[in-house]
Design a protein around this motif. Structure first.
Motif, PDB file in Angstrom:
ATOM      1  N   VAL A 157     -23.939  43.872 -29.932  1.00  0.00           N
ATOM      2  CA  VAL A 157     -22.727  44.366 -29.289  1.00  0.00           C
ATOM      3  C   VAL A 157     -23.020  45.717 -28.648  1.00  0.00           C
ATOM      4  CG1 VAL A 157     -20.366  45.182 -29.657  1.00  0.00           C
ATOM      5  CG2 VAL A 157     -21.176  43.131 -30.833  1.00  0.00           C
ATOM      6  N   ILE A 158     -22.715  45.832 -27.362  1.00  0.00           N
ATOM      7  CA  ILE A 158     -22.885  47.100 -26.648  1.00  0.00           C
ATOM      8  C   ILE A 158     -21.588  47.915 -26.708  1.00  0.00           C
ATOM      9  CG2 ILE A 158     -23.473  48.178 -24.452  1.00  0.00           C
ATOM     10  CD1 ILE A 158     -25.746  46.602 -25.798  1.00  0.00           C
ATOM     11  N   SER A 159     -20.465  47.239 -26.453  1.00  0.00           N
ATOM     12  CA  SER A 159     -19.187  47.964 -26.465  1.00  0.00           C
ATOM     13  C   SER A 159     -18.033  46.977 -26.552  1.00  0.00           C
ATOM     14  CB  SER A 159     -19.029  48.814 -25.196  1.00  0.00           C
ATOM     15  OG  SER A 159     -18.935  47.983 -24.049  1.00  0.00           O
ATOM     16  N   PHE A 160     -16.889  47.502 -26.982  1.00  0.00           N
ATOM     17  CA  PHE A 160     -15.628  46.780 -26.933  1.00  0.00           C
ATOM     18  C   PHE A 160     -14.784  47.403 -25.820  1.00  0.00           C
ATOM     19  CE2 PHE A 160     -17.147  45.848 -31.132  1.00  0.00           C
ATOM     20  CZ  PHE A 160     -16.643  44.583 -31.431  1.00  0.00           C
ATOM     21  N   ARG A 161     -14.146  46.571 -25.014  1.00  0.00           N
ATOM     22  CA  ARG A 161     -13.362  47.060 -23.883  1.00  0.00           C
ATOM     23  C   ARG A 161     -11.911  46.603 -23.997  1.00  0.00           C
ATOM     24  NH1 ARG A 161     -16.832  48.897 -19.748  1.00  0.00           N
ATOM     25  NH2 ARG A 161     -18.788  49.481 -20.781  1.00  0.00           N
ATOM     26  N   GLU A 162     -11.014  47.502 -23.615  1.00  0.00           N
ATOM     27  CA  GLU A 162      -9.584  47.178 -23.613  1.00  0.00           C
ATOM     28  C   GLU A 162      -9.275  46.153 -22.522  1.00  0.00           C
ATOM     29  OE1 GLU A 162      -7.210  48.211 -25.687  1.00  0.00           O
ATOM     30  OE2 GLU A 162      -8.687  49.327 -26.864  1.00  0.00           O
ATOM     31  N   LYS A 163      -8.060  45.629 -22.532  1.00  0.00           N
ATOM     32  CA  LYS A 163      -7.635  44.692 -21.496  1.00  0.00           C
ATOM     33  C   LYS A 163      -7.786  45.347 -20.120  1.00  0.00           C
ATOM     34  CE  LYS A 163      -4.275  42.592 -24.636  1.00  0.00           C
ATOM     35  NZ  LYS A 163      -2.834  42.370 -24.921  1.00  0.00           N
ATOM     36  N   PRO A 164      -8.545  44.729 -19.219  1.00  0.00           N
ATOM     37  CA  PRO A 164      -8.845  45.369 -17.935  1.00  0.00           C
ATOM     38  C   PRO A 164      -7.843  44.984 -16.846  1.00  0.00           C
ATOM     39  CG  PRO A 164     -10.150  43.391 -18.167  1.00  0.00           C
ATOM     40  CD  PRO A 164      -9.292  43.485 -19.414  1.00  0.00           C
ATOM     41  N   ASP A 165      -7.923  45.670 -15.714  1.00  0.00           N
ATOM     42  CA  ASP A 165      -7.199  45.206 -14.535  1.00  0.00           C
ATOM     43  C   ASP A 165      -7.993  44.042 -13.933  1.00  0.00           C
ATOM     44  OD1 ASP A 165      -9.337  46.296 -13.014  1.00  0.00           O
ATOM     45  OD2 ASP A 165      -8.270  48.192 -12.757  1.00  0.00           O
ATOM     46  N   LEU A 166      -7.417  43.399 -12.910  1.00  0.00           N
ATOM     47  CA  LEU A 166      -8.034  42.184 -12.382  1.00  0.00           C
ATOM     48  C   LEU A 166      -9.414  42.456 -11.791  1.00  0.00           C
ATOM     49  CD1 LEU A 166      -7.881  39.197 -11.775  1.00  0.00           C
ATOM     50  CD2 LEU A 166      -6.671  39.745  -9.645  1.00  0.00           C
ATOM     51  N   TYR A 167      -9.572  43.540 -11.042  1.00  0.00           N
ATOM     52  CA  TYR A 167     -10.862  43.840 -10.430  1.00  0.00           C
ATOM     53  C   TYR A 167     -11.936  44.027 -11.503  1.00  0.00           C
ATOM     54  CZ  TYR A 167     -14.615  46.349  -8.050  1.00  0.00           C
ATOM     55  OH  TYR A 167     -15.846  46.744  -7.577  1.00  0.00           O
ATOM     56  N   THR A 168     -11.596  44.793 -12.540  1.00  0.00           N
ATOM     57  CA  THR A 168     -12.563  45.041 -13.616  1.00  0.00           C
ATOM     58  C   THR A 168     -12.901  43.752 -14.349  1.00  0.00           C
ATOM     59  OG1 THR A 168     -11.659  47.277 -13.891  1.00  0.00           O
ATOM     60  CG2 THR A 168     -13.032  46.419 -15.680  1.00  0.00           C
ATOM     61  N   ALA A 169     -11.882  42.921 -14.590  1.00  0.00           N
ATOM     62  CA  ALA A 169     -12.124  41.634 -15.264  1.00  0.00           C
ATOM     63  C   ALA A 169     -13.071  40.764 -14.440  1.00  0.00           C
ATOM     64  CB  ALA A 169     -10.805  40.910 -15.499  1.00  0.00           C
ATOM     65  N   GLU A 170     -12.897  40.776 -13.134  1.00  0.00           N
ATOM     66  CA  GLU A 170     -13.785  39.999 -12.266  1.00  0.00           C
ATOM     67  C   GLU A 170     -15.226  40.509 -12.353  1.00  0.00           C
ATOM     68  OE1 GLU A 170     -11.794  40.483  -8.575  1.00  0.00           O
ATOM     69  OE2 GLU A 170     -10.514  38.702  -8.828  1.00  0.00           O
ATOM     70  N   GLN A 171     -15.381  41.835 -12.446  1.00  0.00           N
ATOM     71  CA  GLN A 171     -16.716  42.415 -12.595  1.00  0.00           C
ATOM     72  C   GLN A 171     -17.335  42.012 -13.930  1.00  0.00           C
ATOM     73  OE1 GLN A 171     -16.694  43.245  -9.145  1.00  0.00           O
ATOM     74  NE2 GLN A 171     -18.289  44.572 -10.016  1.00  0.00           N
ATOM     75  N   TYR A 172     -16.516  42.023 -14.983  1.00  0.00           N
ATOM     76  CA  TYR A 172     -17.006  41.614 -16.301  1.00  0.00           C
ATOM     77  C   TYR A 172     -17.540  40.184 -16.259  1.00  0.00           C
ATOM     78  CZ  TYR A 172     -14.652  45.625 -18.566  1.00  0.00           C
ATOM     79  OH  TYR A 172     -14.255  46.880 -18.970  1.00  0.00           O
ATOM     80  N   VAL A 173     -16.740  39.278 -15.718  1.00  0.00           N
ATOM     81  CA  VAL A 173     -17.096  37.863 -15.736  1.00  0.00           C
ATOM     82  C   VAL A 173     -18.340  37.600 -14.891  1.00  0.00           C
ATOM     83  CG1 VAL A 173     -16.325  35.540 -15.124  1.00  0.00           C
ATOM     84  CG2 VAL A 173     -14.738  37.127 -16.236  1.00  0.00           C
ATOM     85  N   SER A 174     -18.420  38.233 -13.740  1.00  0.00           N
ATOM     86  CA  SER A 174     -19.567  37.992 -12.849  1.00  0.00           C
ATOM     87  C   SER A 174     -20.871  38.533 -13.429  1.00  0.00           C
ATOM     88  CB  SER A 174     -19.306  38.621 -11.478  1.00  0.00           C
ATOM     89  OG  SER A 174     -19.201  40.033 -11.579  1.00  0.00           O
ATOM     90  N   SER A 175     -20.781  39.539 -14.310  1.00  0.00           N
ATOM     91  CA  SER A 175     -22.001  40.124 -14.887  1.00  0.00           C
ATOM     92  C   SER A 175     -22.671  39.199 -15.888  1.00  0.00           C
ATOM     93  CB  SER A 175     -21.677  41.457 -15.576  1.00  0.00           C
ATOM     94  OG  SER A 175     -21.016  41.234 -16.821  1.00  0.00           O
ATOM     95  N   GLY A 176     -21.888  38.319 -16.529  1.00  0.00           N
ATOM     96  CA  GLY A 176     -22.437  37.415 -17.545  1.00  0.00           C
ATOM     97  C   GLY A 176     -22.712  38.071 -18.875  1.00  0.00           C
ATOM     98  N   ARG A 177     -22.319  39.336 -19.040  1.00  0.00           N
ATOM     99  CA  ARG A 177     -22.597  40.061 -20.280  1.00  0.00           C
ATOM    100  C   ARG A 177     -21.338  40.328 -21.105  1.00  0.00           C
ATOM    101  NH1 ARG A 177     -23.786  44.911 -19.745  1.00  0.00           N
ATOM    102  NH2 ARG A 177     -23.283  45.237 -17.549  1.00  0.00           N
TER     103      ARG A 177
END
Length: 452
Positions: A157-177
């Motif tokens: 585990v690198i980090s825990f992240r709070e509920k993101p906005d849509l742009y940030t969520a899209e970045q999360y998903v595209s990273s695969g991490r």
């Protein structure tokens, strides 16, 4: 391994289906099993015992649902007030052997790929035996703003992240991490307690004190209200997971949903060719992609799309799909107005059975009352109302001012204002009564109970 089932949530985002005294985990949204029952059945083959953490109000509901599926919880821990997940899990861990493996699962999630679920649980057991606190990261299917995320590098585990906005969520998903945070955990009881003592010592110390001062009766552990209120309220993520160095995450593609919104529920329900949820009580004309839930009345629509219509006997919700996060604001306003609609459906469940309000005005109330075989509504009296009882089915043993009588189908009795009275079901089938209350004050707090 013990399955600790967290069963105290209220599910306010699914109002009016979910209420404080009948929350979403006891609803049968997607099958003839409640979410709580599905959780127990899913984990019974994997665990040696079930340990339910709940509150007093929901204890008998949980018992009923367990009995319905022929299951028995090994133990119950009953909280007088909720203090979030860290204290709940701490108290459950204190009740276990420190080397015992604990699988913590919410009671209101669905998991459709149970074969994969069993596989990741088995993998997590190996990691937990090595002294890790293991969580399960859900492989995201889309950019979701309603979930927290876990950033990882393999199992680390690198980090825990709070509920993101849509742009940030899209970045999360595209990273695969990044993975959705499932809220499920597996660890040795002693490992979790040691980490809690290190990183949240006040929660640990007050939880220990509350547990040691608890009342224990057979398989029920009752925490005292003052003790529970003294424990700081915090989630397991904040109290331990984000601070510990011994946390692992297992990527999990298990068909998971927390059913945390009506949008999530819509995705799980069967639909017709126009994208409307299938329901016998729904007719749609030139209507598409609507979620319609109604238990009693027929709902009809004309030329409407992308709506959520949730009809219950005492409340109706109409919303655009995509806006159901705002349902919490409705619940907040209802609480401020001290409305009972936050807490109760027209049907209220009790340890002895249930009662349903059929009609009510200022000076009368009509209810159906169901008393289970061998159960009893204890001795009590009312100061501002009289009651008429009519037996519809079953047999009632009635005691009024010390005088006992048996009532059978189509027989009735009259309870005068101020009479001491009780009713018991001595038979083998449910006792059904029609109760008519008449008086100047008919609220539920007009009662004096006698505890034997």
């Amino acid at each position: 391994m013990i399955n600790v089932v967290l069963c105290g949530g209220n599910g306010t985002r699914l109002w009016p289906l979910s209420r404080t005294r009948y929350p979403k985990q006891f609803n049968k949204f997607i099958s003839d099993r409640s979410l709580f029952q599905m959780t127990v059945e899913r984990n019974r083959p994997l665990c040696d015992n079930i340990f339910v953490v709940s509150n007093e109000e929901q204890y008998f509901l949980a018992l009923d649902h367990l009995d319905e599926i022929g299951a028995k919880a090994g133990r119950f821990l009953l909280e007088p007030v909720g203090r979030n997940t860290a204290p709940a899990i701490a108290l459950a861990s204190l009740a276990a052997n420190r080397n015992e493996l604990i699988l913590v699962t919410p009671s209101d999630h669905i998991i459709k790929n149970e074969q994969e679920y069993a596989r990741v649980i088995d993998l997590a057991k190996s990691m937990a035996e090595e002294g890790n606190i293991v969580t399960f990261g859900i492989t995201p299917s889309h950019a979701e703003t309603g979930y927290g995320y876990i950033e990882s590098d393999g199992y680390k585990v690198i980090s825990f992240r709070e509920k993101p906005d849509l742009y940030t969520a899209e970045q999360y998903v595209s990273s695969g991490r990044y993975y959705w945070n499932s809220g499920m955990f597996l660890f040795k009881a002693g490992v979790f307690l040691n980490e809690l003592e290190t990183y949240s010592p006040e929660i640990y110390q007050r939880s220990v004190a509350a547990f040691e001062n608890s009342k224990r009766n057979n398989d029920i552990i009752r925490i005292q209200k003052n003790d529970m209120e003294s424990i700081p309220s915090d989630s397991i993520d904040y109290a331990v997971m984000e601070k510990s160095e011994n946390v692992k995450v297992i990527p999990s593609n298990i068909g998971w949903s927390d059913l945390g919104s009506f949008e999530a529920l819509y995705e799980e329900l069967p639909k017709d060719e126009y994208g409307n949820t299938e329901a016998k009580q729904f007719i749609g004309i030139d209507s598409s992609n609507n979620m319609v839930l109604s238990h009693n009345r027929m709902v009809t629509t004309v030329d409407v799309n992308d709506l959520m219509i949730v009809d219950t006997p005492d409340a109706l919700l109409v919303s655009k799909r995509g806006s159901s996060q705002k349902v919490r604001e409705i619940v907040k306003e209802l609480k401020q107005s001290e409305s009972s609609l936050c807490d109760h459906h027209t049907t209220t469940y009790r340890p002895w059975g249930n009662h349903t309000v059929l009609d009510q005005m200022k000076d009368y109330k009509i209810r159906t009352v169901v008393v289970k075989p061998g159960k009893k509504i204890g001795m009590h009296r009312h100061y501002h109302r009289s009651e008429h009882w009519i037996v519809v089915s079953g047999t009632a043993r009635i005691i009024v001012n010390g005088n006992e009588s048996l009532l059978r189908v189509n027989e009735s009795t009259f309870i005068k204002m101020g009479d001491d009275h009780s009713v018991e079901n001595p038979g083998k089938i449910d006792l059904h009564l029609i109760e008519v209350q008449v008086g100047e004050y008919i609220n539920e707090d007009d009662i004096k109970r006698y505890y034997m």
